[in-house]
Design an enzyme around this catalytic site. Structure first.
Site, PDB file in Angstrom:
ATOM      1  N   TYR A  54       0.826  -1.212   0.000  1.00 51.37           N
ATOM      2  CA  TYR A  54       0.000   0.000   0.000  1.00 51.37           C
ATOM      3  C   TYR A  54       0.857   1.257   0.000  1.00 51.37           C
ATOM      4  O   TYR A  54       1.824   1.383   0.765  1.00 51.37           O
ATOM      5  CB  TYR A  54      -0.933   0.039   1.225  1.00 51.37           C
ATOM      6  CG  TYR A  54      -1.621   1.381   1.363  1.00 51.37           C
ATOM      7  CD1 TYR A  54      -2.620   1.751   0.471  1.00 51.37           C
ATOM      8  CD2 TYR A  54      -1.225   2.303   2.322  1.00 51.37           C
ATOM      9  CE1 TYR A  54      -3.229   2.992   0.537  1.00 51.37           C
ATOM     10  CE2 TYR A  54      -1.828   3.552   2.402  1.00 51.37           C
ATOM     11  CZ  TYR A  54      -2.823   3.891   1.506  1.00 51.37           C
ATOM     12  OH  TYR A  54      -3.407   5.130   1.575  1.00 51.37           O
ATOM     13  N   HIS A  84      -4.806  16.193  -4.566  1.00 49.90           N
ATOM     14  CA  HIS A  84      -5.066  16.481  -3.157  1.00 49.90           C
ATOM     15  C   HIS A  84      -4.870  17.954  -2.794  1.00 49.90           C
ATOM     16  O   HIS A  84      -5.222  18.366  -1.692  1.00 49.90           O
ATOM     17  CB  HIS A  84      -4.163  15.613  -2.268  1.00 49.90           C
ATOM     18  CG  HIS A  84      -4.624  14.184  -2.164  1.00 49.90           C
ATOM     19  ND1 HIS A  84      -4.950  13.435  -3.260  1.00 49.90           N
ATOM     20  CD2 HIS A  84      -4.804  13.370  -1.083  1.00 49.90           C
ATOM     21  CE1 HIS A  84      -5.310  12.220  -2.875  1.00 49.90           C
ATOM     22  NE2 HIS A  84      -5.238  12.154  -1.560  1.00 49.90           N
ATOM     23  N   ASN A 196       0.885  12.692   3.796  1.00 43.38           N
ATOM     24  CA  ASN A 196       0.466  12.141   5.082  1.00 43.38           C
ATOM     25  C   ASN A 196       1.211  12.844   6.213  1.00 43.38           C
ATOM     26  O   ASN A 196       2.390  13.165   6.078  1.00 43.38           O
ATOM     27  CB  ASN A 196       0.791  10.657   5.134  1.00 43.38           C
ATOM     28  CG  ASN A 196      -0.431   9.774   4.961  1.00 43.38           C
ATOM     29  OD1 ASN A 196      -0.340   8.584   5.176  1.00 43.38           O
ATOM     30  ND2 ASN A 196      -1.562  10.311   4.604  1.00 43.38           N
ATOM     31  N   TYR A 280     -14.494  36.600  43.430  1.00 43.95           N
ATOM     32  CA  TYR A 280     -13.742  35.415  42.992  1.00 43.95           C
ATOM     33  C   TYR A 280     -12.670  35.747  41.950  1.00 43.95           C
ATOM     34  O   TYR A 280     -11.621  35.106  41.896  1.00 43.95           O
ATOM     35  CB  TYR A 280     -14.694  34.389  42.373  1.00 43.95           C
ATOM     36  CG  TYR A 280     -15.577  33.654  43.345  1.00 43.95           C
ATOM     37  CD1 TYR A 280     -15.528  33.892  44.720  1.00 43.95           C
ATOM     38  CD2 TYR A 280     -16.473  32.700  42.881  1.00 43.95           C
ATOM     39  CE1 TYR A 280     -16.357  33.213  45.594  1.00 43.95           C
ATOM     40  CE2 TYR A 280     -17.312  32.014  43.751  1.00 43.95           C
ATOM     41  CZ  TYR A 280     -17.249  32.270  45.107  1.00 43.95           C
ATOM     42  OH  TYR A 280     -18.069  31.596  45.969  1.00 43.95           O
ATOM     43  N   ARG A 283      -9.874  36.745  44.202  1.00 44.84           N
ATOM     44  CA  ARG A 283      -9.547  35.790  45.264  1.00 44.84           C
ATOM     45  C   ARG A 283      -9.131  34.418  44.710  1.00 44.84           C
ATOM     46  O   ARG A 283      -8.292  33.731  45.299  1.00 44.84           O
ATOM     47  CB  ARG A 283     -10.761  35.634  46.182  1.00 44.84           C
ATOM     48  CG  ARG A 283     -10.451  34.904  47.459  1.00 44.84           C
ATOM     49  CD  ARG A 283     -11.609  34.672  48.398  1.00 44.84           C
ATOM     50  NE  ARG A 283     -12.880  35.256  48.063  1.00 44.84           N
ATOM     51  CZ  ARG A 283     -14.052  34.689  48.359  1.00 44.84           C
ATOM     52  NH1 ARG A 283     -14.076  33.529  48.980  1.00 44.84           N
ATOM     53  NH2 ARG A 283     -15.174  35.283  48.057  1.00 44.84           N
ATOM     54  N   PHE A 329      -1.145   8.941  11.119  1.00 39.41           N
ATOM     55  CA  PHE A 329      -1.610  10.208  10.557  1.00 39.41           C
ATOM     56  C   PHE A 329      -2.813  10.774  11.295  1.00 39.41           C
ATOM     57  O   PHE A 329      -3.186  11.925  11.079  1.00 39.41           O
ATOM     58  CB  PHE A 329      -1.993  10.027   9.085  1.00 39.41           C
ATOM     59  CG  PHE A 329      -2.917   8.855   8.868  1.00 39.41           C
ATOM     60  CD1 PHE A 329      -4.236   8.883   9.286  1.00 39.41           C
ATOM     61  CD2 PHE A 329      -2.457   7.707   8.252  1.00 39.41           C
ATOM     62  CE1 PHE A 329      -5.077   7.804   9.098  1.00 39.41           C
ATOM     63  CE2 PHE A 329      -3.290   6.616   8.052  1.00 39.41           C
ATOM     64  CZ  PHE A 329      -4.607   6.663   8.477  1.00 39.41           C
ATOM     65  N   GLU A 414     -12.308   6.383   5.498  1.00 39.12           N
ATOM     66  CA  GLU A 414     -11.728   7.215   6.556  1.00 39.12           C
ATOM     67  C   GLU A 414     -12.892   7.729   7.399  1.00 39.12           C
ATOM     68  O   GLU A 414     -13.352   8.856   7.252  1.00 39.12           O
ATOM     69  CB  GLU A 414     -10.891   8.324   5.925  1.00 39.12           C
ATOM     70  CG  GLU A 414      -9.722   7.731   5.143  1.00 39.12           C
ATOM     71  CD  GLU A 414      -9.123   8.656   4.097  1.00 39.12           C
ATOM     72  OE1 GLU A 414      -9.548   9.834   4.020  1.00 39.12           O
ATOM     73  OE2 GLU A 414      -8.238   8.209   3.344  1.00 39.12           O
TER      74      GLU A 414
END
Length: 513
Positions: A54, A84, A196, A280, A283, A329, A414
């Site tokens: 792969y 991409h 990646n 507060y 404090r 990834f 994915e």
């Protein structure tokens, strides 16, 4: 210019702080060359022997079952990068792009990604010539890495896309020529190794952390000034109270408040006053800011691991001759760290806004209404506080966790993603908002201190007040207010208040060391 001898896998946050704030000249330590070459050689051997692996000789994502012939592997890698590069939105700033590139170099140079040395060298040359790929800020879901933005980075070394040179957008070919580079032809797996990875999410989160540190330091100082301006009590900062709570951040922050307020004439003037307790926001500063300090330390720890991570896929292990496919990834660690940092940034601004509200309220602070003489004729800090409230409210909305908002992509291959990139990017807006809130508090507290003249606050706080007054005069009557806020906000974001605080509050991480 910062000289960085990069020992792959050994970067620190202080290295990245230096790289963020100035251009850098990167040199790779000689010990990484052999591992890189061996990793690339194993990929070449797999291709030569015809094994199907792969990312080496297959399609990607949902198309991983498609085997690609050897003669098309170069085209496969180029197609991957170009297809991409589908980002959108405003371009990332050059200093963030510089961090992205350095992080990618740091990952690839560890020798687990199967890329040739010339790929790494091309990225180094671009960084060293201050040539920054144009990377759109939107388009990554933070799993399968930051694919779209890293594709925009990577396409430049192939001769595609655009770069920024001295702030001007130019064609990639011009940037390559300036760096004495020619467009690369990618070998098997190299495009995938470049795309990646979590480097964009991580660079954005690191940027936010660096900026948040500076704002946090200024907020500590602003809180101390506000205590004195409101004639608050230092009793809540006594060590006995902190020690029995056992929270390290609270103990550390209370110590800094005691140190900052030491020697205050204002404090000495009201030791026997009838006030029983402060609000507060005064404090409980050790509890709130101490928790922020501890959670920033957690974030810093996660990011210091991630800046040295190898996060592409698959990974090459030359010792065993294996190429293993996993999920490094997936940016969930960065996403959760970013969500945690969002809480820190939001809370730092929230308690600061409450202190502003206390100071402008004559019934709570005992100061003139809205911190101005002749209130009514003058509105003073009325709308400056409204601005702070608006920014704090915006941060509340932005602090919703990003990592729980997964959405499936790539035909459900994915199917769980981190949203780390968005989660980290929104932090930049949040920290800018909080910087403005803290700037308004610093102005309000300085104004309040001056209403107690001739009494002086503590010596270190007088120094900080003098720095404020170098940029902004006392607010005697109404004037155009926005430039005052911007002037002090610039001091905050430039880290100008750090020197009053840092040595009193050593941080459990290295960025400000």
């Amino acid at each position: 210019m910062y000289d960085l001898e990069l020992k792959p896998g050994q970067m620190t946050l202080s290295d990245l702080r230096a790289c963020f704030f100035a251009p850098v000249v990167v040199s790779l330590h000689s010990n990484c060359q052999e591992a890189v070459k061996e990793s690339a050689a194993l990929i070449a051997k797999i291709v030569e022997e015809g094994h199907v692996v792969y990312g080496v000789n297959t399609g990607f994502g949902k198309l991983a079952q498609q085997t690609i012939p050897v003669e098309q592997l170069e085209t496969l890698q180029e197609n991957l990068v170009l297809s991409h590069a589908a980002g959108t939105g405003a371009l990332l700033d050059d200093n963030i792009v510089r961090l992205i590139m350095i992080l990618k170099i740091n990952a690839l140079a560890q020798g687990y990604s199967g890329v040739r040395p010339e790929v790494i060298d091309a990225l180094v040359a671009l960084v060293n010539h201050n040539i920054y790929p144009c990377i759109p800020s939107k388009g990554s879901v933070g799993a399968s890495g930051d694919l779209a933005p890293l594709a925009h980075m990577s396409m430049v070394i192939l001769g595609y896309g655009e770069v920024r040179i001295d702030g001007q957008i130019r064609p990639a070919a011009e940037g390559l020529k300036k760096a004495a580079l020619k467009p690369l032809k990618l070998a098997a797996k190299e495009g995938l190794a470049l795309l990646n990875g979590t480097q964009v999410s991580t660079a954005l989160a690191v940027t936010a952390l660096l900026r948040a540190e500076d704002v946090f330091m200024a907020a500590l100082l602003a809180g101390a000034l506000s205590v004195d301006a409101a004639m608050g009590s230092p009793t809540p900062f006594r060590p006995e109270l902190q020690d029995v709570r056992r929270q390290p951040g609270q103990i550390s922050v209370a110590k800094i408040y005691r140190s900052l307020l030491e020697g205050s004439e204002i404090r000495d003037s009201h030791r026997d006053c009838g006030r029983v307790q402060d609000p507060y926001c005064l404090r409980c500063m050790p509890q709130v800011m101490g928790a922020c300090r501890d959670h920033m330390a957690f974030v810093a720890g996660v990011l210091e691991h991630e800046i040295n991570a190898v996060s592409d896929n698959p990974l090459v292990f030359t010792e065993t001759g294996e190429v293993l496919s996993g999920g490094n990834f997936h940016a969930e660690p960065v996403a959760m760290a970013a969500d945690t940092l969002a809480l820190v940034i939001a809370e730092t601004g929230s308690i600061s806004e409450r202190r502003i509200a206390t100071l402008i309220d004559e019934n709570q602070s005992g100061l003139p209404a809205f911190l101005v003489k002749e209130a009514g004729l003058n509105s003073g800090f009325m709308i400056a506080h409204v601005t702070a409230a608006a920014l704090v409210s915006e941060n509340k909305q932005l602090s919703h966790p990003a990592c729980v908002d997964s959405i499936a992509t790539s035909a459900n291959q994915e199917d769980h993603v981190s949203m780390a990139t968005h989660g980290a990017r929104r932090l930049l807006t949040m920290v800018d908002n909080t910087a403005a809130v803290v700037a308004i508090e610093l102005l309000a507290a300085a104004q309040g201190i001056e209403f107690h003249r001739p009494l002086k606050t503590a010596p270190v706080l007088e120094e900080a007040l003098a720095l404020i007054r170098e940029k902004v005069p006392h607010y005697g009557e109404d004037r155009y207010f926005a430039p005052d806020i911007e002037a002090v906000k610039t001091l905050v974001t430039a880290g100008r208040f750090n020197l009053y605080v840092k040595d009193r509050l050593p941080l459990p991480w290295k960025s400000l060391s």
